[in-house]
Design an enzyme around this catalytic site. Structure first.
Site, mmCIF file in Angstrom:
data_model
loop_
_atom_site.group_PDB
_atom_site.id
_atom_site.type_symbol
_atom_site.label_atom_id
_atom_site.label_comp_id
_atom_site.label_asym_id
_atom_site.label_seq_id
_atom_site.Cartn_x
_atom_site.Cartn_y
_atom_site.Cartn_z
ATOM 1 C CD GLU A 133 -11.294 7.357 36.041
ATOM 2 O OE1 GLU A 133 -10.701 6.272 36.202
ATOM 3 O OE2 GLU A 133 -12.347 7.480 35.384
ATOM 4 C CD GLU A 185 -15.471 5.978 38.835
ATOM 5 O OE1 GLU A 185 -14.884 6.577 37.925
ATOM 6 O OE2 GLU A 185 -15.266 6.220 40.057
#
Length: 265
Positions: free
Chosen positions: A121, A142
Site C-alpha cells: 500500500e 489481508e
C-alpha cells in the site's frame, strides 16, 4: 528503523526495522517526519524508497499491532460509529501515505524483496515502482487473515490495474511474483541489473526537469480519475497558463531549446 542518504538531488530512504522488516506505528511517525522534511527541502528533487533487510522492502504492517489497536478501541467504550468517523477524518498512516502520494516531488519505490499488505500500500503511493527479480511476493493478502486492505489498497490498486483485476487480487488475497506484478501493472518493470541504481537514475532524470512542471503534471494526472474529463481538461489549461506566467525556469528552458542549447528528448 530508517536510514537516509543522498545521491546528488535524489534522497534515498532505506527501511530497516529488523528482524522481520515490518511497518509499525513508530516507523510511520518517523517516516512522516522524514518525508515532510524532504518535501520542504529545495535541494531534494526526487525520493527513492527501498528496503535495507535482505529480500525485504516492507514485509507488511505488523499484524500484532493491528490486533492491539482493535482490542484498545473495543475497550475504549466509544461507539463503532464514533471510531469510524474519527478514522474517516484522518489517521497517522493515512497522513503519511497521502503526503507521499500528493507531494510535488517524484517518488520511486525500489522494491527489493517482500512487499505485502501495508508495504505494498505504501509502494502504491509512489509514482514509479520498480522491482528486483527474485523469489518473493508482492500484493495485498489481508483477506487471508480476516481483514481487508485498510491503508489505501482498495482505492489505489484499482487505479493501477483496473477494478476487475484489483477485485480478483484483493478478494482472493493473492500475492504474485515480481514478474507477474509487472505483467499486471502493479509495478512498472522488473530491473534485472542494479535495482537501486536504476531507481536513482530515474530520480536524477526527473530531477533535471523543471520542478514546477513536474509538480503540476503529477497533481493533474493523479486527480484525473476523480473528476469529469471536461473539468480535468479545464484544470489542465489553467495550470498550464499559470506555469507560463509564474515559472521563470519553464520560460528559460523553452528559450534554451529554441536557441539550440537544449533538447526535447
Amino acid at each position: 528503523m530508517i536510514m537516509m542518504s543522498d545521491d546528488g538531488p535524489v534522497a534515498i530512504v532505506t527501511f530497516e526495522n529488523p528482524p522481520m522488516g515490518f511497518m509499525n506505528m513508530e516507523m510511520v511517525k518517523e517516516l512522516d517526519r522524514i518525508v515532510a522534511a524532504y518535501e520542504a527541502d529545495d535541494n531534494v528533487r526526487a525520493i527513492v524508497f527501498t528496503g535495507g533487510l535482505p529480500n525485504v522492502f516492507i514485509r507488511h504492517y505488523d499484524v500484532g499491532e493491528i490486533v492491539q489497536a482493535g482490542e484498545f478501541v473495543r475497550q475504549s467504550g466509544r461507539s463503532a460509529d464514533d471510531i469510524a468517523e474519527a478514522a474517516r477524518a484522518e489517521t497517522d498512516i493515512a497522513r503519511l501515505f497521502d503526503r507521499v502520494d500528493r507531494m510535488g516531488k517524484p517518488t520511486i519505490a525500489a522494491i527489493n524483496g517482500m512487499c505485502m499488505g501495508g508495504g505494498f500500500e505504501f509502494a502504491l503511493c509512489c509514482d514509479i515502482r520498480i522491482a528486483a527479480p527474485g523469489p518473493y511476493t508482492i500484493g495485498l493478502p489481508e483477506t487471508n487473515v480476516g481483514i481487508f486492505p485498510g491503508a489505501g489498497g482498495t482505492q489505489r490498486l484499482p487505479r493501477a490495474v483496473g477494478e476487475a483485476r484489483a477485485l480478483e487480487l484483493i478478494l482472493r488475497g493473492r500475492v504474485v511474483s515480481p514478474e507477474e506484478a509487472a505483467q499486471l501493472g502493479m509495478v512498472h518493470w522488473v530491473e534485472t541489473h542494479d535495482l537501486l541504481q536504476a531507481a536513482i537514475n530515474v530520480g536524477k532524470d526527473m530531477a533535471r526537469k523543471a520542478p514546477a512542471a513536474l509538480a503540476a503534471a503529477k497533481r493533474l494526472v493523479k486527480g484525473a480519475m476523480d473528476r469529469p474529463l471536461a473539468d480535468g481538461l479545464a484544470e489542465e489549461r489553467a495550470a498550464f497558463m499559470r506555469l507560463l506566467v509564474e515559472d521563470d525556469d519553464a520560460m528559460a528552458r523553452m528559450q534554451a531549446f529554441l536557441d539550440g542549447d537544449g533538447e526535447i528528448a
